[in-house]
Design an enzyme around this catalytic site. Structure first.
Site, PDB file in Angstrom:
ATOM      1  N   LYS A   4     -10.387  -4.735  -4.276  1.00  0.00           N
ATOM      2  CA  LYS A   4     -11.123  -3.479  -4.544  1.00  0.00           C
ATOM      3  C   LYS A   4     -10.219  -2.437  -5.143  1.00  0.00           C
ATOM      4  CE  LYS A   4     -13.115  -4.044  -0.050  1.00  0.00           C
ATOM      5  NZ  LYS A   4     -13.029  -3.688   1.319  1.00  0.00           N
TER       6      LYS A   4
ATOM      7  N   LYS B 191       0.818  -1.223   0.000  1.00  0.00           N
ATOM      8  CA  LYS B 191       0.000   0.000   0.000  1.00  0.00           C
ATOM      9  C   LYS B 191       0.846   1.265   0.000  1.00  0.00           C
ATOM     10  CE  LYS B 191      -4.347  -1.930   1.305  1.00  0.00           C
ATOM     11  NZ  LYS B 191      -5.585  -1.934   2.000  1.00  0.00           N
TER      12      LYS B 191
ATOM     13  N   LYS C  64      -4.737 -11.438  -6.293  1.00  0.00           N
ATOM     14  CA  LYS C  64      -6.020 -11.689  -5.633  1.00  0.00           C
ATOM     15  C   LYS C  64      -7.067 -10.670  -6.085  1.00  0.00           C
ATOM     16  CE  LYS C  64      -6.115  -8.936  -1.476  1.00  0.00           C
ATOM     17  NZ  LYS C  64      -7.173  -8.708  -0.542  1.00  0.00           N
TER      18      LYS C  64
HETATM   19  P1  ATP Z   1      -8.810  -5.427  -1.156  1.00  0.00           P
HETATM   20  O1  ATP Z   1      -7.528  -6.140  -1.101  1.00  0.00           O
HETATM   21  O2  ATP Z   1      -9.879  -6.150  -1.915  1.00  0.00           O
HETATM   22  O3  ATP Z   1      -8.665  -3.986  -1.578  1.00  0.00           O
HETATM   23  P2  ATP Z   1      -8.873  -5.651   1.658  1.00  0.00           P
HETATM   24  O4  ATP Z   1      -8.130  -6.919   1.794  1.00  0.00           O
HETATM   25  O5  ATP Z   1      -8.276  -4.396   2.095  1.00  0.00           O
HETATM   26  O6  ATP Z   1      -9.431  -5.418   0.233  1.00  0.00           O
HETATM   27  P3  ATP Z   1     -11.054  -5.805   3.525  1.00  0.00           P
HETATM   28  O7  ATP Z   1     -12.357  -5.226   3.155  1.00  0.00           O
HETATM   29  O8  ATP Z   1     -10.398  -5.217   4.657  1.00  0.00           O
HETATM   30  O9  ATP Z   1     -10.269  -5.898   2.215  1.00  0.00           O
HETATM   31  O10 ATP Z   1     -11.153  -7.366   3.703  1.00  0.00           O
HETATM   32  C1  ATP Z   1     -12.205  -8.014   4.266  1.00  0.00           C
HETATM   33  C2  ATP Z   1     -11.940  -9.486   4.289  1.00  0.00           C
HETATM   34  O11 ATP Z   1     -11.942 -10.007   2.959  1.00  0.00           O
HETATM   35  C3  ATP Z   1     -10.592  -9.901   4.886  1.00  0.00           C
HETATM   36  O12 ATP Z   1     -10.789 -10.977   5.758  1.00  0.00           O
HETATM   37  C4  ATP Z   1      -9.765 -10.322   3.698  1.00  0.00           C
HETATM   38  O13 ATP Z   1      -8.840 -11.322   4.043  1.00  0.00           O
HETATM   39  C5  ATP Z   1     -10.835 -10.881   2.770  1.00  0.00           C
HETATM   40  N1  ATP Z   1     -10.436 -10.819   1.366  1.00  0.00           N
HETATM   41  C6  ATP Z   1     -10.087  -9.722   0.648  1.00  0.00           C
HETATM   42  N2  ATP Z   1      -9.810 -10.050  -0.613  1.00  0.00           N
HETATM   43  C7  ATP Z   1      -9.995 -11.395  -0.731  1.00  0.00           C
HETATM   44  C8  ATP Z   1      -9.880 -12.349  -1.801  1.00  0.00           C
HETATM   45  N3  ATP Z   1      -9.520 -11.977  -3.016  1.00  0.00           N
HETATM   46  N4  ATP Z   1     -10.129 -13.650  -1.540  1.00  0.00           N
HETATM   47  C9  ATP Z   1     -10.509 -14.044  -0.306  1.00  0.00           C
HETATM   48  N5  ATP Z   1     -10.644 -13.207   0.740  1.00  0.00           N
HETATM   49  C10 ATP Z   1     -10.394 -11.898   0.558  1.00  0.00           C
END
Ligand code: ATP
Ligand code: LTN
Length: 368
Positions: free
Chosen positions: A233, A149, A230
């Site tokens: 967002k 990040k 992965k």
């Molecule tokens: P992103 O990486 O999508 O921008 P983030 O990881 O910051 O988002 P959060 O909204 O904080 O997303 O995550 C919420 C939950 O979703 C966490 O438990 C994270 O591990 C899970 N998660 C995020 N992306 C994935 C994915 N591609 N596959 C499975 N679990 C996920």
């Protein structure tokens, strides 16, 4: 001081049957018996950052919902984490409301789970500061999420750097034993464990050391445009993810355009067919059937048929959630009420715990 000890005793892990023996006083024995009956506690959090996708849903939210009866559940919309990157205040408020609706619509049941906003319970910030004194610069600098990040830039907030410390505070404030998250959060939970063990060694057994709960399947849903990263967002290509609020035609289009591998066989093989394997995973999770059942269903058929059905299955899987979101759009007051109730229940746990922390760290200054 006596009062502080009484309130603190159960939370030093006494809630769990295997730790009940650590509680010595007769007064506590009755409490310990009650506690031995209770379920293990889980805590998890999600950022209100918008664009919630099926990776978040399958990797986290749906597991929380499915396991609600097994645990004593606490789920938190982590707005203090969301403000570690630049944002607009008005947008944040909208996204918090949106996330509350998504979680309720997905099946988080306020009768069985505590659901609340992180910043409503001030103890999170207070504990994060104290834990920051136990976390090391070197260990935070190694966090993959921070490296990704911050992109190696100097002009990132101190908040972003300390993000995992706040996450540790979220979890241990409630003595959570299990933390259901996606694979990407494993490193943060390991750091939480290290900080907790260090705190307990320095100040006496105060917190339960939590464990990650990461499912084998679904923990890492991959991007539709690149099976090696992965689903996220933050990917600027919206076609890379199916969002929970996407319309059926958006979903179909995104799945139709999802990358596939060479050949035409619908077969699970992460090395040779990473893109198709990801789609098979998504299919198997939504249809709640095994990967080999998916393979059997599509033996002799091509990618076209498979993708068409997958789109339908995802549309149908999201439909009830989307319908409930629309209902909640009509009743924001109900959402505010439920979240405020969650705050009260979370505070009832966090307050006495924080009193204990203030006590053991020498911060409580009183003659009473
Ligand atoms: P992103 O990486 O999508 O921008 P983030 O990881 O910051 O988002 P959060 O909204 O904080 O997303 O995550 C919420 C939950 O979703 C966490 O438990 C994270 O591990 C899970 N998660 C995020 N992306 C994935 C994915 N591609 N596959 C499975 N679990 C996920
Ligand atoms: N860092 C997590 C969100 C998060 C969390 C938590 C998860 C904040 N506090 C406590 C589990 C437990 C993320 O980015 N997904």
């Amino acid at each position: 001081m006596f009062r502080a000890d009484i309130t603190a005793a159960p939370s030093i892990g006494g809630r769990r049957s295997n730790r009940a023996h650590t509680i010595v006083s007769t007064l506590w024995k009755e409490q310990a018996q009650d506690m031995a009956q209770t379920k293990p506690r889980v805590f998890s959090g999600i950022q209100p950052t918008g664009g919630t996708h099926i990776g978040n849903y399958l990797g986290a939210i749906r597991n929380w919902v499915d396991q609600q009866d097994m645990y004593d559940n606490i789920f938190c919309i982590v707005d203090l984490h969301a403000i570690t990157v630049p944002y607009e205040a008005g947008d944040l408020l909208e996204r918090k409301m949106d996330m509350a609706k998504i979680l309720l619509a997905s099946g988080i049941d306020p009768e069985r789970s505590i659901l609340f906003m992180q910043s409503d319970v001030r103890e999170h910030s207070e504990l994060a500061w104290i834990l920051g004194t136990q976390a090391m610069f070197g260990e935070l600098r190694r966090m993959t999420q921070f490296k990704e990040k911050s992109g190696g830039q100097e002009s990132v907030s101190v908040g972003l750097f300390g993000y995992p410390v706040l996450q540790a505070a979220d979890i241990i404030l409630y003595d959570a034993e299990k933390v259901p998250v996606g694979e990407d959060q494993k490193q943060h939970i390991e750091l939480t464990r290290d900080i907790t063990i260090r705190f307990n060694a320095n100040f006496g057994e105060t917190f339960v050391v939590p464990e990650p709960d990461i499912k084998k399947v679904g923990a890492r849903v991959m991007s539709l445009d690149d099976p090696f990263s992965k689903m996220s967002k933050s990917n600027p290509n919206e076609g890379s993810r199916v969002e929970l609020r996407d319309t059926p035609s958006q979903i179909s289009k995104k799945i139709r355009r999802a990358v596939t591998d060479s050949g035409s066989e619908v077969r699970y093989d992460e090395n040779e067919k990473p893109a198709v394997s990801n789609l098979i995973n998504i299919y198997s999770l939504f249809a709640r059937i095994s990967v080999s059942e998916v393979e059997e269903r599509y033996a002799g058929k091509g990618y076209g048929d498979f993708k068409k059905d997958l789109a339908e299955i995802v549309v149908e899987g999201l439909r009830p959630i989307q319908e409930r979101i629309t209902e909640l759009d009509e009743s924001p007051d109900e959402v505010y009420r439920l979240i405020d109730e969650g705050r009260q229940r979370a505070e009832a746990i966090a307050r006495p715990k924080m009193e204990r922390v203030r006590h053991v760290t020498g911060l409580t200054f009183t003659n009473s």
